[in-house]
Write a protein that holds these residues in place. Structure first.
Motif, mmCIF file in Angstrom:
data_model
loop_
_atom_site.group_PDB
_atom_site.id
_atom_site.type_symbol
_atom_site.label_atom_id
_atom_site.label_comp_id
_atom_site.label_asym_id
_atom_site.label_seq_id
_atom_site.Cartn_x
_atom_site.Cartn_y
_atom_site.Cartn_z
ATOM 1 N N THR A 1 -8.510 4.549 5.231
ATOM 2 C CA THR A 1 -8.584 3.954 3.891
ATOM 3 C C THR A 1 -7.482 2.922 3.707
ATOM 4 O O THR A 1 -7.707 1.836 3.148
ATOM 5 C CB THR A 1 -8.481 5.048 2.825
ATOM 6 N N ALA A 2 -6.283 3.231 4.189
ATOM 7 C CA ALA A 2 -5.172 2.285 4.085
ATOM 8 C C ALA A 2 -5.422 1.037 4.924
ATOM 9 O O ALA A 2 -5.088 -0.080 4.512
ATOM 10 C CB ALA A 2 -3.872 2.960 4.508
ATOM 11 N N ILE A 3 -5.982 1.233 6.107
ATOM 12 C CA ILE A 3 -6.276 0.077 6.969
ATOM 13 C C ILE A 3 -7.262 -0.861 6.281
ATOM 14 O O ILE A 3 -7.099 -2.094 6.321
ATOM 15 C CB ILE A 3 -6.803 0.566 8.331
ATOM 16 N N VAL B 1 -3.471 4.712 -2.135
ATOM 17 C CA VAL B 1 -4.468 5.469 -1.375
ATOM 18 C C VAL B 1 -4.208 6.946 -1.647
ATOM 19 O O VAL B 1 -3.168 7.479 -1.253
ATOM 20 C CB VAL B 1 -4.370 5.152 0.128
ATOM 21 N N LEU B 2 -5.152 7.606 -2.320
ATOM 22 C CA LEU B 2 -4.912 8.950 -2.830
ATOM 23 C C LEU B 2 -5.954 9.944 -2.339
ATOM 24 O O LEU B 2 -7.128 9.605 -2.152
ATOM 25 C CB LEU B 2 -4.921 8.949 -4.366
ATOM 26 N N ASP C 1 -1.277 0.060 -13.069
ATOM 27 C CA ASP C 1 -0.741 -1.124 -12.386
ATOM 28 C C ASP C 1 -1.141 -1.200 -10.920
ATOM 29 O O ASP C 1 -0.698 -2.109 -10.207
ATOM 30 C CB ASP C 1 0.786 -1.121 -12.494
ATOM 31 N N SER C 2 -1.941 -0.246 -10.450
ATOM 32 C CA SER C 2 -2.339 -0.216 -9.043
ATOM 33 C C SER C 2 -3.840 -0.020 -8.916
ATOM 34 O O SER C 2 -4.443 0.713 -9.714
ATOM 35 C CB SER C 2 -1.633 0.925 -8.298
ATOM 36 N N ALA C 3 -4.426 -0.659 -7.916
ATOM 37 C CA ALA C 3 -5.806 -0.339 -7.553
ATOM 38 C C ALA C 3 -5.791 0.955 -6.758
ATOM 39 O O ALA C 3 -4.917 1.160 -5.922
ATOM 40 C CB ALA C 3 -6.410 -1.465 -6.725
ATOM 41 N N ILE C 4 -6.744 1.844 -7.019
ATOM 42 C CA ILE C 4 -6.785 3.136 -6.337
ATOM 43 C C ILE C 4 -7.942 3.158 -5.349
ATOM 44 O O ILE C 4 -9.074 2.812 -5.691
ATOM 45 C CB ILE C 4 -6.919 4.300 -7.337
ATOM 46 N N ARG C 5 -7.630 3.567 -4.122
ATOM 47 C CA ARG C 5 -8.658 3.821 -3.114
ATOM 48 C C ARG C 5 -8.590 5.317 -2.768
ATOM 49 O O ARG C 5 -7.540 5.807 -2.353
ATOM 50 C CB ARG C 5 -8.408 2.991 -1.853
ATOM 51 N N TRP C 6 -9.685 6.017 -2.951
ATOM 52 C CA TRP C 6 -9.712 7.459 -2.724
ATOM 53 C C TRP C 6 -10.176 7.775 -1.304
ATOM 54 O O TRP C 6 -11.066 7.103 -0.772
ATOM 55 C CB TRP C 6 -10.657 8.135 -3.712
ATOM 56 N N VAL D 1 0.856 -1.189 0.000
ATOM 57 C CA VAL D 1 0.000 0.000 0.000
ATOM 58 C C VAL D 1 0.890 1.235 0.000
ATOM 59 O O VAL D 1 1.914 1.260 0.685
ATOM 60 C CB VAL D 1 -0.928 0.040 1.236
ATOM 61 N N ALA D 2 0.499 2.240 -0.754
ATOM 62 C CA ALA D 2 1.183 3.531 -0.731
ATOM 63 C C ALA D 2 0.147 4.628 -0.564
ATOM 64 O O ALA D 2 -0.858 4.657 -1.288
ATOM 65 C CB ALA D 2 1.985 3.752 -2.000
ATOM 66 N N ILE D 3 0.386 5.527 0.406
ATOM 67 C CA ILE D 3 -0.498 6.664 0.652
ATOM 68 C C ILE D 3 0.177 7.923 0.134
ATOM 69 O O ILE D 3 1.334 8.191 0.452
ATOM 70 C CB ILE D 3 -0.783 6.838 2.156
ATOM 71 N N ALA D 4 -0.557 8.711 -0.650
ATOM 72 C CA ALA D 4 -0.085 10.030 -1.077
ATOM 73 C C ALA D 4 -1.092 11.064 -0.597
ATOM 74 O O ALA D 4 -2.272 11.007 -0.963
ATOM 75 C CB ALA D 4 0.075 10.089 -2.585
ATOM 76 N N LEU D 5 -0.636 12.000 0.221
ATOM 77 C CA LEU D 5 -1.532 12.937 0.891
ATOM 78 C C LEU D 5 -1.781 14.204 0.092
ATOM 79 O O LEU D 5 -2.923 14.666 -0.034
ATOM 80 C CB LEU D 5 -0.937 13.328 2.248
#
Length: 465
Positions: A286-288, A223-224, A238-243, A186-190
């Motif tokens: 969202t990341a959890i 996670v965006l 290449d990534s699933a996005i969770r907003w 998982v990667a979070i970008a704030l």
């Protein structure tokens, strides 16, 4: 790249700060007789030579980097420096400790699925720490590591492996994840604002480097922030996005926390100063969920979170004046966010520091309608900020003055508040020149306010817990 793949190559270490020393120890633990060359400054050279390592040579100039196959570089050293560019053109491969750590932890498919990487111009430390706090509250052993204060290579082989890794990454490190060839779970970008232009060379390059965690490292789930214009426009095939921050996911309605249309809790009493920090709670939840866990059940544990030092940190009140330490603020956007937290209070704002060429025009324009009681400029870029603010001070109705240093700024702030209000250190600029780092600046602020600096500096929860 794994550390074992350095065997038989010409390897140099560039930098001897905490990251450089961690890289040295990690390499030596696996390759005790690998010849290494350390490139560092003269003061650091004596410390390194005192190790008595017969396979370590020390140089104080970086002109010969092209003689090496691999250079393990400390994060603060820009790969865009002329000597690095010249060496890369000769075939030298530059990487950092973050890349080596990911190489050591990849599974057979090239993932570190239990790694959650967090980046963003503002809020990444609090977000990473809050993520670790909530995961631990759910009974999951979690490592709080990375740019927040514990280099990854210092925990390359822990005695007990954690269930999850909460990893803060600066823009200096995001490219290392991509360079490792290993994909985080998982990667979070704030958010993305202008920052670190002296390291990256331009705003465009800063954005590109920051986004490498997403565009090149290709996390399994990204996670965006839906409200950030740069992030909201990203395409990540290449990534699933969770907003987060939009109505079909975790978001805020005023101070109420919602998951879609489901009300979860009120956030106003949480120990997360500023709406931006409460918004970052949405990123964490969202990341959890991206990890497959029950975020709704964990959300209430945010109430027991311990805020991080030097980040909108109220250190105490003396003679009617409250002192708030936001020394980690290194952009004008961060200073604006800090002011918003204290809207309606009598505030004397201290701004200025090392000049990296960031634009302050937007900050000055905001002072036409949302200024504090007083603004006191200081530091290398203080005169430039002062000139911009002088043009709007009459319209904004705030007092404006210049200070020789932090001590002078504190005296002026106390005088203008006259025993009632908030002295807010949110400089919007780095501390270099006057201080070693933002921690030293925050500690000096505490001393000047007559508080114990040792009592405000520890990062709660750092390491594996």
């Amino acid at each position: 790249m794994r550390i074992s793949q350095l065997e038989g190559r010409r390897v140099a270490l560039w930098g001897w700060g905490r990251e450089g020393r961690a890289a040295y120890r990690a390499i030596r633990s696996r390759l005790p007789q690998l010849p290494l060359t350390l490139v560092c400054n003269a003061d650091e050279a004596a410390d390194a030579r005192a190790l008595g390592d017969a396979f370590l040579s020390v140089e104080t100039g970086a002109d010969a980097l092209g003689a090496f196959d691999v250079v393990v570089k400390s994060p603060g050293i820009s790969p865009y420096r002329p000597e690095a560019v010249a060496a890369a053109e000769q075939g030298t491969h530059f990487l950092g400790g973050t890349a080596l750590w990911f190489g050591e932890h990849a599974d057979a498919a090239g993932f570190v699925d239990n790694a959650v990487c967090v980046t963003g111009t503002k809020g990444k430390s609090t977000t990473t720490s809050l993520l670790a706090h909530l995961l631990r509250a759910g009974g999951h052993a979690t490592a709080l590591v990375g740019n927040i204060g514990l280099p990854l290579l210092e925990v390359i082989e822990p005695e007990a492996a954690p269930d999850y890794w909460a990893i803060e990454l600066s823009s200096y490190q995001t490219g290392d994840v991509a360079a490792s060839g290993v994909r985080p779970g998982v990667a979070i970008a704030l958010n993305i604002f202008p920052e670190h232009l002296d390291w990256h060379g331009s705003h465009e390059r800063y954005i590109a480097d920051k986004l490498r965690l997403l565009t090149e490292a290709k996390p399994r789930i990204a996670v965006l922030n839906a409200s950030d214009p740069i992030l909201s426009a990203l395409q990540l095939p290449d990534s699933a996005i969770r907003w987060f921050g939009r109505s079909d996911g975790w978001h805020l309605r005023e101070d109420a926390l919602y998951r879609g249309d489901e009300f979860v809790m009120d956030t106003i009493a949480l120990p997360l100063p500023g709406r931006h920090n409460r918004g970052n709670l949405c990123a964490v939840l969202t990341a959890i969920e991206a990890l497959g866990l029950d975020a709704v059940a964990l959300a209430p544990h945010a109430a027991s979170f311990k805020p991080l030092p030097h980040r909108l940190q109220t250190i105490g009140t003396r003679d009617g004046i409250t002192y708030v330490n936001d020394s980690i603020s290194t952009t004008p956007h961060a200073s604006l966010a800090a002011l918003d937290v204290f809207r309606g209070r009598r505030v004397a704002l201290l701004v200025g520091g090392h000049d990296r060429g960031l634009p302050w025009e937007e900050f000055a324009a905001a002072m036409r309608h949302s200024a504090p009681l007083a603004i006191i400029t200081m530091g290398q870029n203080g005169p430039r900020i002062h000139d911009l603010l002088a043009a709007v001070a009459g319209e904004g109705g705030f007092a404006l003055s210049a200070a020789a240093d932090l001590a002078d700024a504190m005296q002026q702030a106390r005088a203008v508040l006259a025993g009632d209000g908030v002295v807010l250190l949110s400089p919007g600029a780095p501390s270099f020149g006057a201080y070693r780092d933002y921690v030293a600046r925050g500690r000096h602020f505490a001393e000047l306010a007559d508080f114990d600096p040792d009592g405000i500096s520890a990062i709660p929860g750092l390491g594996i817990g």
